[in-house]
Design an enzyme around this catalytic site. Structure first.
Site, PDB file in Angstrom:
ATOM      1  N   LYS A  74      59.693  29.397  33.772  1.00 40.57           N
ATOM      2  CA  LYS A  74      58.829  30.197  32.944  1.00 40.57           C
ATOM      3  C   LYS A  74      58.135  31.142  33.794  1.00 40.57           C
ATOM      4  CE  LYS A  74      58.701  27.405  28.884  1.00 40.57           C
ATOM      5  NZ  LYS A  74      59.483  26.397  29.086  1.00 40.57           N
TER       6      LYS A  74
HETATM    7  C1  LIG Z   1      60.244  25.685  28.512  1.00 48.92           C
HETATM    8  C2  LIG Z   1      61.379  24.786  29.142  1.00 48.92           C
HETATM    9  C3  LIG Z   1      62.419  24.267  28.659  1.00 48.92           C
HETATM   10  C4  LIG Z   1      62.900  24.985  27.393  1.00 48.92           C
HETATM   11  O1  LIG Z   1      63.191  26.409  27.319  1.00 48.92           O
HETATM   12  P1  LIG Z   1      63.330  27.318  25.921  1.00 48.92           P
HETATM   13  O2  LIG Z   1      63.361  28.711  26.472  1.00 48.92           O
HETATM   14  O3  LIG Z   1      62.358  26.821  25.252  1.00 48.92           O
HETATM   15  O4  LIG Z   1      64.518  26.456  25.353  1.00 48.92           O
HETATM   16  C5  LIG Z   1      63.534  23.596  29.492  1.00 48.92           C
HETATM   17  N1  LIG Z   1      62.812  23.215  30.443  1.00 48.92           N
HETATM   18  C6  LIG Z   1      61.620  23.343  31.180  1.00 48.92           C
HETATM   19  C7  LIG Z   1      61.403  22.666  32.166  1.00 48.92           C
HETATM   20  C8  LIG Z   1      60.986  24.160  30.460  1.00 48.92           C
HETATM   21  O5  LIG Z   1      59.619  24.333  30.856  1.00 48.92           O
END
Ligand SMILES: *Cc1c(COP(=O)(O)O)cnc(C)c1O
Length: 426
Positions: free
Chosen positions: A105
């Protein structure tokens, strides 16, 4: 280049406006008018990641007021490494979690913060509901940004201690609200705020959630880069297995493929929330209440980016021909974590474990497993399971000793407004 709504081709905006707005006015999601085609032979193998990202994103910024800033945005946002960990001849882990808050993220949140930072200087409020990783990435990315108040709502008692510390350690322009309610309650307040003049009177209101087009553009850079690097090394294309919740991360991989990067196939790995597998099998998209699992950042029953993924294909049959998905139970997550540790001495986070599980069901062709978060963020699950103590990464160490700032509120709009009005100038 303009960006149009998945619901109406005529509802189009330049990039910076699509970023500021988040959601299209008709409730759809912004997608690029076309995918700029890349010529692999034109790419200099010596490019740094930030230079590469600038090169491939330039076309999306064409004619936009942000265009002169694209290189600076990429250099400021992408200032941490991408790490490949080969497990065996046909499986490589791609670690996307070496940013400041240890999840992928950071790519999207930092890029979004840089884009907004290069836009106008009117005061701005950024509202975020989080079940963990988004809140910390956004707080870290926007901390100390001038004229920007960030309000992060998380469900009290429902995120891990380390996740909470990563949200509450900032102070200054970051207001952390521990909401007496669920993640859905937090999400509801964010949505409602966009309809209330009170919030708009404070300046520009944005949400930093995963539907923002800036986050998608940031995320496609690591699929483009890693598939290109893989191809330089192995002279062939590669498949990806991607832990998936709101489908933002995996949609970005499909976009990189659409640009001509050497991606053979993309497979989605989900936890016990099976709404995507159900769509593939049945042809019907039926949002569900989310189920709590060990991979909590993927506990999504109504994936917010799904409309972008279906938008790539004209029919369900076509979708089905391009998108495969595997669902992984909590028990299978535990087994995957134990198996990767025993076989390869590799410690997966519970999210990345869903992709490892799916990889085991796939061909002997080369695959990249996308690892979305560092194991150290999930020590309460992993340490008892593996019977070991996880070393604390330095990014976490630095944050864990800072004083915390948080305000407890009930799950109502009035309580949130009250807390916000107390910390900021009118
Ligand atoms: C947000 C997140 C996901 C999922 O990603 P999306 O873009 O919502 O599909 C998977 N793993 C982790 C560690 C995350 O923080």
């Amino acid at each position: 280049m303009l960006f149009y709504s998945t619901r109406d081709k005529n509802n189009r905006l330049p990039l910076h406006q699509a970023i500021l707005q988040g959601l299209a006015s008709d409730g759809g999601l912004f997608v690029p008018e076309y995918f700029p085609q890349i010529k692999l032979n034109d790419l200099d193998p010596q490019l740094t990641y930030a230079q590469f990202a600038t090169h491939i994103l330039k076309a999306y910024f064409t004619d936009d007021s942000l265009s002169p800033a694209v290189a600076t945005i990429c250099h400021q946002a992408f200032n941490f490494p991408l790490v490949f960990k080969p497990l065996n001849d046909n499986t490589t882990i791609l670690e996307l979690f070496h940013g400041p808050t240890l999840s992928f993220k950071d790519f999207g949140a930092r890029f979004l913060a840089q884009c907004l930072g290069h836009l106008n200087h009117e005061p701005r409020t950024i509202l975020v509901a989080t079940s963990g990783d988004t809140g910390s990435a956004v707080a870290s990315a926007f901390h100390a940004q001038p004229n920007t108040q960030v309000v992060i709502m998380f469900p009290e008692g429902q995120i891990s201690q380390r996740q909470q510390q990563q949200i509450t350690c900032w102070g200054e322009n970051i207001l952390a609200l521990a909401v007496d309610g669920t993640f859905d309650d937090c999400q509801k307040i964010v949505k409602q705020a966009f309809h209330e003049p009170w919030w708009h009177k404070r300046g520009h209101l944005s949400s930093a959630n995963s539907i923002n087009i800036a986050r998608l553009l940031a995320q496609l850079t690591y699929y483009a880069y890693s598939s290109w690097q893989f191809c330089l090394q192995h002279q062939q294309s590669v498949g990806y297995v991607i832990p998936t919740g709101n489908v933002g991360n995996s949609t970005a991989a499909f976009w990189a493929k659409a640009m001509g990067f050497p991606i053979r196939e993309i497979v989605l790995a989900t936890n016990a929330n099976r709404v995507i597998s159900h769509y593939i099998d049945q042809g019907k998209f039926t949002p569900q209440a989310s189920i709590a699992t060990l991979a909590n950042a993927m506990d999504v029953g109504n994936p917010s980016n799904f409309e972008r993924l279906t938008h790539l294909y004209d029919t369900h049959a076509e979708f089905k021909a391009h998108v495969r998905a595997f669902s992984c139970s909590d028990e299978a997550i535990r087994q995957a974590i134990i198996s990767a540790y025993r076989q390869f001495n590799y410690i997966l986070c519970p999210h990345s474990a869903t992709a490892y599980f799916a990889r085991q069901k796939l061909s002997t062709q080369p695959w990249i497993i996308t690892a979305t978060a560092a194991a150290a963020k999930f020590e309460t699950i992993l340490e008892p399971l593996l019977g070991l103590q996880l070393p604390l990464p330095e990014q976490l160490q630095a944050l864990l000793h800072k004083p915390t700032h948080l305000v407890k509120v009930s799950a109502t709009m009035a309580a949130v407004q009250q807390a916000v009005s107390q910390v900021t100038r009118p």
